[in-house]
Design an enzyme around this catalytic site. Structure first.
Site, PDB file in Angstrom:
ATOM      1  N   GLY A   1     -11.121  10.154   6.357  1.00  0.00           N
ATOM      2  CA  GLY A   1     -11.328  10.653   4.995  1.00  0.00           C
ATOM      3  C   GLY A   1     -12.648  10.130   4.424  1.00  0.00           C
TER       4      GLY A   1
ATOM      5  N   ALA B   1     -28.254   2.229   4.390  1.00  0.00           N
ATOM      6  CA  ALA B   1     -28.569   0.821   4.690  1.00  0.00           C
ATOM      7  C   ALA B   1     -28.678   0.591   6.198  1.00  0.00           C
ATOM      8  CB  ALA B   1     -27.497  -0.083   4.089  1.00  0.00           C
ATOM      9  N   VAL B   2     -27.804   1.252   6.957  1.00  0.00           N
ATOM     10  CA  VAL B   2     -27.873   1.120   8.424  1.00  0.00           C
ATOM     11  C   VAL B   2     -29.231   1.641   8.905  1.00  0.00           C
ATOM     12  CG1 VAL B   2     -26.942   2.031  10.595  1.00  0.00           C
ATOM     13  CG2 VAL B   2     -25.367   1.260   8.805  1.00  0.00           C
TER      14      VAL B   2
ATOM     15  N   ARG C   1     -11.383  14.252  11.315  1.00  0.00           N
ATOM     16  CA  ARG C   1     -10.364  13.494  12.049  1.00  0.00           C
ATOM     17  C   ARG C   1     -10.359  14.100  13.448  1.00  0.00           C
ATOM     18  NH1 ARG C   1      -8.137  10.461   7.948  1.00  0.00           N
ATOM     19  NH2 ARG C   1      -7.998  11.489   5.930  1.00  0.00           N
TER      20      ARG C   1
ATOM     21  N   ASP D   1      -8.738   2.560   9.315  1.00  0.00           N
ATOM     22  CA  ASP D   1      -8.172   1.872  10.484  1.00  0.00           C
ATOM     23  C   ASP D   1      -8.078   2.766  11.721  1.00  0.00           C
ATOM     24  OD1 ASP D   1      -6.148   3.315   9.344  1.00  0.00           O
ATOM     25  OD2 ASP D   1      -4.729   1.654   9.176  1.00  0.00           O
TER      26      ASP D   1
ATOM     27  N   SER E   1     -10.277   4.991  12.545  1.00  0.00           N
ATOM     28  CA  SER E   1     -11.650   4.980  13.081  1.00  0.00           C
ATOM     29  C   SER E   1     -11.928   3.660  13.803  1.00  0.00           C
ATOM     30  CB  SER E   1     -12.660   5.148  11.941  1.00  0.00           C
ATOM     31  OG  SER E   1     -12.304   6.244  11.142  1.00  0.00           O
TER      32      SER E   1
ATOM     33  N   THR F   1     -12.929   3.571   3.256  1.00  0.00           N
ATOM     34  CA  THR F   1     -11.753   4.350   2.846  1.00  0.00           C
ATOM     35  C   THR F   1     -11.435   4.045   1.387  1.00  0.00           C
ATOM     36  OG1 THR F   1      -9.360   4.617   3.072  1.00  0.00           O
ATOM     37  CG2 THR F   1     -10.254   2.570   3.900  1.00  0.00           C
TER      38      THR F   1
ATOM     39  N   ASP G   1      -8.565   3.957   0.288  1.00  0.00           N
ATOM     40  CA  ASP G   1      -7.199   3.427   0.237  1.00  0.00           C
ATOM     41  C   ASP G   1      -7.101   1.893   0.208  1.00  0.00           C
ATOM     42  OD1 ASP G   1      -6.395   6.065   0.449  1.00  0.00           O
ATOM     43  OD2 ASP G   1      -6.059   5.963   2.611  1.00  0.00           O
TER      44      ASP G   1
ATOM     45  N   ASP H   1      -6.852   0.030   2.634  1.00  0.00           N
ATOM     46  CA  ASP H   1      -5.823  -0.390   3.586  1.00  0.00           C
ATOM     47  C   ASP H   1      -6.389  -0.878   4.922  1.00  0.00           C
ATOM     48  OD1 ASP H   1      -6.669   2.100   4.379  1.00  0.00           O
ATOM     49  OD2 ASP H   1      -4.680   2.901   4.763  1.00  0.00           O
TER      50      ASP H   1
ATOM     51  N   ARG I   1      -2.375   7.019   1.051  1.00  0.00           N
ATOM     52  CA  ARG I   1      -1.636   7.163   2.314  1.00  0.00           C
ATOM     53  C   ARG I   1      -0.387   6.291   2.260  1.00  0.00           C
ATOM     54  NH1 ARG I   1      -4.079   6.156   8.093  1.00  0.00           N
ATOM     55  NH2 ARG I   1      -4.833   4.384   6.922  1.00  0.00           N
TER      56      ARG I   1
ATOM     57  N   ALA J   1       0.704   1.594 -17.417  1.00  0.00           N
ATOM     58  CA  ALA J   1       1.883   2.395 -17.059  1.00  0.00           C
ATOM     59  C   ALA J   1       3.189   1.653 -17.346  1.00  0.00           C
ATOM     60  CB  ALA J   1       1.818   2.749 -15.581  1.00  0.00           C
TER      61      ALA J   1
ATOM     62  N   ARG K   1       6.717  15.833 -16.613  1.00  0.00           N
ATOM     63  CA  ARG K   1       5.774  16.610 -15.803  1.00  0.00           C
ATOM     64  C   ARG K   1       5.191  15.722 -14.698  1.00  0.00           C
ATOM     65  NH1 ARG K   1       7.608  20.114 -18.638  1.00  0.00           N
ATOM     66  NH2 ARG K   1       6.471  21.650 -19.884  1.00  0.00           N
TER      67      ARG K   1
END
Ligand code: F6P
Length: 330
Positions: free
Chosen positions: A21, A32-33, A82, A113, A115, A135, A137, A139, A181, A196, A254
């Site tokens: 993603g 930068a690379v 992907r 992860d 990748s 990512t 996420d 994660d 995810r 919330a 909703r």
């Protein structure tokens, strides 16, 4: 292997790709690379569409100007995909052979992860890899920061504020589903930032929906008119939940699924700067002769670790943030 691969006149060539993603800040990392490598006298090949493009040999030679005017742009100029072919053993071996054929000595992989696992498999066939956590996420277990998380959070927070406005006017309950995810990091941060009443994340949710209904009924009795439930993608079923809560509480409810809006947009300052630091570090590691490393941000510092070790790590949500949320969600 440093800048030169054995013979002095043979300059090292690195391939750079973005995979999985997309995430705001990937462009800053690619920039930068490329610029760090060119500055050190290396050659860079951009690989389009992640591992799919690698297997199809979809390469572009990159130099300083190739990455001009991209640091502020969302998405990834290299495109991403992907790649199911990388899941079977023939894929990584083919990828490594293609690298050798095209003179690519090392790969810089920017992704999540999945990748990372692809990169590790390629490394087993003799190509040096450096992985960067890209990512929204958060994660990737080896790093406290992932490229794109900060922008996605701010985008989601803004969207939730907007839903809150209309929910307040209509005196409704709103269930707002954010991405992540299987992980609840975005939901937890937004749950706190958006004030919330409920935060549902896969790492902690006990699926006791009746308890949520009871709490809404109690708050309603106390005169509360607005109820915001942040639901993580990993819990899901926001539409079903909205119907059940409305039926049980009599409160109009909703569901809003924010979706891909969270993956786009101009990266925040933090994502631009951190992605730049990580991209630069990836090349510095190659220059220092390092192999198969994961670039990380840990305990407030940019650092690196063995890629296989990084992949073996597990990540929970930030427990101190979770504890704070337990006191603030009312
Ligand atoms: O990993 C980023 C992410 O946006 C997740 O939050 C989500 O589950 C997934 O990607 C969606 O992926 P796709 O673009 O394949 O639909």
């Amino acid at each position: 292997m440093g800048l030169f691969k054995g013979k002095k006149e043979e300059v090292m060539t690195i391939g750079v790709l973005t995979s999985g993603g997309d995430a705001p800040g990937m462009n800053a990392a690619v920039r930068a690379v490329v610029r760090t490598a060119v500055h050190a006298g290396m050659k860079v090949k951009g690989i389009r569409r992640g591992y799919s493009g690698l297997l199809e040999e979809d390469f572009i030679d990159m130099e300083t100007r190739s990455v001009a005017d991209i640091i502020q742009r969302g998405g990834t100029i290299l495109y991403t995909a992907r790649c199911p072919e990388m899941m079977n053993p023939a894929g990584p071996e083919k990828a490594a052979n293609i690298c050798r054929k095209n003179g690519i000595d090392a790969l810089v992989v920017i992704g999540g992860d999945g990748s990372y696992r692809g990169a590790l498999e390629i490394s087993k066939h003799g190509i040096n890899v450096i992985a960067l956590p890209g990512t929204i996420d958060l994660d990737v277990a080896s790093s406290d920061y992932t490229i794109g998380f900060d922008t996605a959070l701010n985008t989601a927070m803004d969207a939730i504020d907007r839903v809150r406005d209309t929910s307040t006017s209509h005196e409704r309950c709103s269930i707002i589903e954010v991405m992540g995810r299987k992980a609840g990091h975005i939901a937890l941060w937004c749950g706190i930032a958006n004030g919330a009443e409920e935060i549902l994340i896969p790492e902690r949710y006990d699926y006791e929906e009746q308890a949520i209904i009871d709490r809404i009924a109690e708050r309603k009795k106390l005169g509360k008119k607005l109820h915001i439930i942040i639901n993580a993608e990993g819990v899901g079923d926001s539409n079903g939940m909205a119907k059940r809560i409305e039926a049980a509480t009599g409160l109009e409810t909703r569901a809003t699924i924010i979706g891909y809006i969270q993956r786009g947009g101009s990266p925040t300052c933090r994502d631009r700067v951190f992605a730049s630091a990580m991209g630069s570090l990836a090349v510095e590691l190659l220059l220092a002769g390092q192999s198969n490393r994961a670039v990380c941000f840990r305990q407030g510092e940019f650092t690196d670790m063995d890629l296989a070790e990084a992949i073996s790590m597990k990540k929970d949500i930030d427990t101190s943030l979770w504890d704070i949320s337990r006191k603030l969600c009312r």
